[in-house]
Design a protein around this motif. Structure first.
Motif, mmCIF file in Angstrom:
data_model
loop_
_atom_site.group_PDB
_atom_site.id
_atom_site.type_symbol
_atom_site.label_atom_id
_atom_site.label_comp_id
_atom_site.label_asym_id
_atom_site.label_seq_id
_atom_site.Cartn_x
_atom_site.Cartn_y
_atom_site.Cartn_z
ATOM 1 N N ALA A 24 0.846 -1.203 0.000
ATOM 2 C CA ALA A 24 0.000 0.000 0.000
ATOM 3 C C ALA A 24 0.877 1.248 0.000
ATOM 4 C CB ALA A 24 -0.913 0.001 1.216
ATOM 5 N N PRO A 25 0.626 2.160 -0.936
ATOM 6 C CA PRO A 25 1.403 3.392 -0.965
ATOM 7 C C PRO A 25 1.067 4.283 0.234
ATOM 8 C CG PRO A 25 0.124 3.115 -3.003
ATOM 9 C CD PRO A 25 -0.331 2.073 -2.032
ATOM 10 N N ASP A 26 2.062 5.024 0.688
ATOM 11 C CA ASP A 26 1.825 5.969 1.765
ATOM 12 C C ASP A 26 1.052 7.163 1.211
ATOM 13 O OD1 ASP A 26 1.852 6.869 4.354
ATOM 14 O OD2 ASP A 26 3.945 7.512 4.333
ATOM 15 N N PHE A 27 0.508 7.959 2.091
ATOM 16 C CA PHE A 27 -0.233 9.164 1.710
ATOM 17 C C PHE A 27 -0.274 10.086 2.913
ATOM 18 C CE2 PHE A 27 -3.284 5.952 3.146
ATOM 19 C CZ PHE A 27 -3.967 6.618 4.145
ATOM 20 N N THR A 28 -0.570 11.349 2.662
ATOM 21 C CA THR A 28 -0.762 12.321 3.731
ATOM 22 C C THR A 28 -2.070 13.053 3.477
ATOM 23 O OG1 THR A 28 1.620 12.619 3.962
ATOM 24 C CG2 THR A 28 0.213 14.315 4.934
ATOM 25 N N VAL A 29 -2.968 12.979 4.438
ATOM 26 C CA VAL A 29 -4.281 13.622 4.364
ATOM 27 C C VAL A 29 -4.500 14.381 5.668
ATOM 28 C CG1 VAL A 29 -5.283 11.959 2.742
ATOM 29 C CG2 VAL A 29 -5.345 11.475 5.191
ATOM 30 N N LEU A 30 -5.639 15.052 5.785
ATOM 31 C CA LEU A 30 -5.947 15.809 6.996
ATOM 32 C C LEU A 30 -7.124 15.186 7.730
ATOM 33 C CD1 LEU A 30 -5.714 19.484 5.659
ATOM 34 C CD2 LEU A 30 -3.967 18.188 6.912
ATOM 35 N N ASN A 31 -7.024 15.139 9.069
ATOM 36 C CA ASN A 31 -8.178 14.705 9.847
ATOM 37 C C ASN A 31 -9.061 15.916 10.138
ATOM 38 O OD1 ASN A 31 -7.118 16.064 12.115
ATOM 39 N ND2 ASN A 31 -6.352 14.176 13.076
ATOM 40 N N ASN A 32 -10.122 15.703 10.904
ATOM 41 C CA ASN A 32 -11.085 16.776 11.139
ATOM 42 C C ASN A 32 -10.540 17.891 12.023
ATOM 43 O OD1 ASN A 32 -12.796 15.326 9.550
ATOM 44 N ND2 ASN A 32 -14.084 14.592 11.200
ATOM 45 N N SER A 33 -9.365 17.678 12.634
ATOM 46 C CA SER A 33 -8.702 18.713 13.431
ATOM 47 C C SER A 33 -7.576 19.388 12.645
ATOM 48 C CB SER A 33 -8.128 18.099 14.717
ATOM 49 O OG SER A 33 -9.163 17.569 15.500
ATOM 50 N N LEU A 34 -7.542 19.144 11.347
ATOM 51 C CA LEU A 34 -6.533 19.706 10.432
ATOM 52 C C LEU A 34 -5.127 19.179 10.703
ATOM 53 C CD1 LEU A 34 -7.725 23.429 10.234
ATOM 54 C CD2 LEU A 34 -8.252 21.544 8.663
ATOM 55 N N GLU A 35 -5.035 18.020 11.339
ATOM 56 C CA GLU A 35 -3.742 17.386 11.575
ATOM 57 C C GLU A 35 -3.446 16.418 10.437
ATOM 58 O OE1 GLU A 35 -4.171 17.211 16.422
ATOM 59 O OE2 GLU A 35 -5.080 15.639 15.200
ATOM 60 N N GLU A 36 -2.166 16.352 10.058
ATOM 61 C CA GLU A 36 -1.773 15.420 8.999
ATOM 62 C C GLU A 36 -1.824 13.989 9.523
ATOM 63 O OE1 GLU A 36 1.983 16.533 7.266
ATOM 64 O OE2 GLU A 36 1.014 18.109 6.082
ATOM 65 N N VAL A 37 -2.326 13.111 8.667
ATOM 66 C CA VAL A 37 -2.431 11.686 8.962
ATOM 67 C C VAL A 37 -1.865 10.942 7.763
ATOM 68 C CG1 VAL A 37 -4.060 9.793 9.364
ATOM 69 C CG2 VAL A 37 -4.516 12.048 10.347
ATOM 70 N N SER A 38 -1.157 9.864 8.031
ATOM 71 C CA SER A 38 -0.624 9.051 6.939
ATOM 72 C C SER A 38 -0.929 7.579 7.195
ATOM 73 C CB SER A 38 0.888 9.268 6.802
ATOM 74 O OG SER A 38 1.556 8.753 7.930
ATOM 75 N N LEU A 39 -0.630 6.754 6.225
ATOM 76 C CA LEU A 39 -0.876 5.318 6.350
ATOM 77 C C LEU A 39 -0.158 4.767 7.576
ATOM 78 C CD1 LEU A 39 -2.126 2.771 5.011
ATOM 79 C CD2 LEU A 39 0.063 2.477 3.842
ATOM 80 N N PHE A 113 -3.424 11.147 -1.379
ATOM 81 C CA PHE A 113 -4.039 9.826 -1.465
ATOM 82 C C PHE A 113 -4.458 9.530 -2.903
ATOM 83 C CE2 PHE A 113 -7.495 6.863 -1.673
ATOM 84 C CZ PHE A 113 -7.053 5.823 -0.856
ATOM 85 N N GLY A 114 -5.203 10.455 -3.494
ATOM 86 C CA GLY A 114 -5.727 10.241 -4.840
ATOM 87 C C GLY A 114 -4.649 9.968 -5.877
ATOM 88 N N LYS A 115 -3.548 10.675 -5.786
ATOM 89 C CA LYS A 115 -2.438 10.461 -6.731
ATOM 90 C C LYS A 115 -1.779 9.103 -6.501
ATOM 91 C CE LYS A 115 -1.408 15.392 -7.170
ATOM 92 N NZ LYS A 115 -0.494 16.477 -6.724
ATOM 93 N N ASN A 116 -1.625 8.723 -5.233
ATOM 94 C CA ASN A 116 -0.947 7.465 -4.922
ATOM 95 C C ASN A 116 -1.814 6.231 -5.105
ATOM 96 O OD1 ASN A 116 1.373 8.880 -4.361
ATOM 97 N ND2 ASN A 116 1.064 8.870 -2.157
ATOM 98 N N TYR A 117 -3.138 6.427 -5.136
ATOM 99 C CA TYR A 117 -4.065 5.300 -5.276
ATOM 100 C C TYR A 117 -4.871 5.349 -6.576
ATOM 101 C CZ TYR A 117 -3.050 3.589 -0.602
ATOM 102 O OH TYR A 117 -2.423 3.056 0.500
ATOM 103 N N GLY A 118 -4.614 6.324 -7.427
ATOM 104 C CA GLY A 118 -5.285 6.389 -8.727
ATOM 105 C C GLY A 118 -6.765 6.669 -8.642
ATOM 106 N N THR A 119 -7.151 7.639 -7.798
ATOM 107 C CA THR A 119 -8.579 7.902 -7.594
ATOM 108 C C THR A 119 -8.999 9.341 -7.891
ATOM 109 O OG1 THR A 119 -8.204 8.355 -5.238
ATOM 110 C CG2 THR A 119 -8.797 6.088 -5.840
ATOM 111 N N VAL A 120 -8.129 10.147 -8.478
ATOM 112 C CA VAL A 120 -8.475 11.547 -8.735
ATOM 113 C C VAL A 120 -9.236 11.656 -10.057
ATOM 114 C CG1 VAL A 120 -7.620 13.892 -9.089
ATOM 115 C CG2 VAL A 120 -6.421 12.364 -7.503
ATOM 116 N N MET A 121 -10.494 12.119 -9.983
ATOM 117 C CA MET A 121 -11.254 12.418 -11.203
ATOM 118 C C MET A 121 -10.881 13.857 -11.588
ATOM 119 S SD MET A 121 -15.007 10.655 -10.645
ATOM 120 C CE MET A 121 -15.409 11.484 -9.105
ATOM 121 N N ASP A 122 -10.036 13.987 -12.601
ATOM 122 C CA ASP A 122 -9.445 15.281 -12.950
ATOM 123 C C ASP A 122 -10.477 16.364 -13.232
ATOM 124 O OD1 ASP A 122 -6.916 14.196 -12.653
ATOM 125 O OD2 ASP A 122 -6.616 13.883 -14.804
#
Length: 165
Positions: A24-39, A113-122
């Protein structure tokens, strides 16, 4: 390359397609407190990652609730929902739905996430509806890219894959 339509119209899905057996590729996203979260924040856990275009739509809401209900009690597992909704909107959705324990993460900032998992609808800058099940060692054991973005995923297949770990 993943082929997806949204409301019957073809869309360009960009990023790296993930397949069963991949690490599984790593990713960095934000939680509801605006903190970065990764795999790596879920290291050693089984993971069901439910990807939706927007929590604030009927099917995306249903998908999030169903996966949390059906897979939320699996031992050593987390159910994660990822969308491009702003973290504030995700928190509001959780509050409005009375869901306290759902993990909703936002990929709006840089589409990691979208770039690393191929899920971005451009064309829409939204996530393509998809589901990934990842084992405790970060091996991908189940992948579904839903071919029509307004259709539900195969809930049973994903939950069964998680339970079989």
């Amino acid at each position: 390359m993943v082929e997806v339509t949204f409301q019957g119209n073809p869309v360009t899905v960009s990023g790296n397609e993930v397949k069963v057996g991949d690490t599984a590729p790593d990713f960095t996203v934000l939680n509801n407190s605006l903190e970065e979260v990764s795999l790596s924040d879920y290291k050693g856990k089984k993971k069901l990652i439910s990807v939706v275009p927007s929590l604030d739509t009927g099917l995306c809401s249903t998908q999030t609730k169903k996966f949390n209900e059906d897979a939320g009690s699996v031992d050593n597992a987390v159910v994660i929902t990822i969308s491009n909704d702003l973290p504030f909107a995700q928190a509001k959705w959780c509050a409005n739905e009375g869901i306290d324990n759902a993990i909703t993460l936002s990929d709006h900032k840089d589409l990691s996430f979208g770039k690393n998992y191929g899920t971005v609808m451009d064309e829409l800058r939204l996530q393509a509806r998809s589901v990934f099940v990842i084992d405790e060692n970060d091996k991908v054991v189940h992948v579904e890219y839903v071919s029509e973005g307004t259709n539900p995923p195969d809930y049973d297949a994903a939950v069964d894959a998680l339970k079989s770990l």
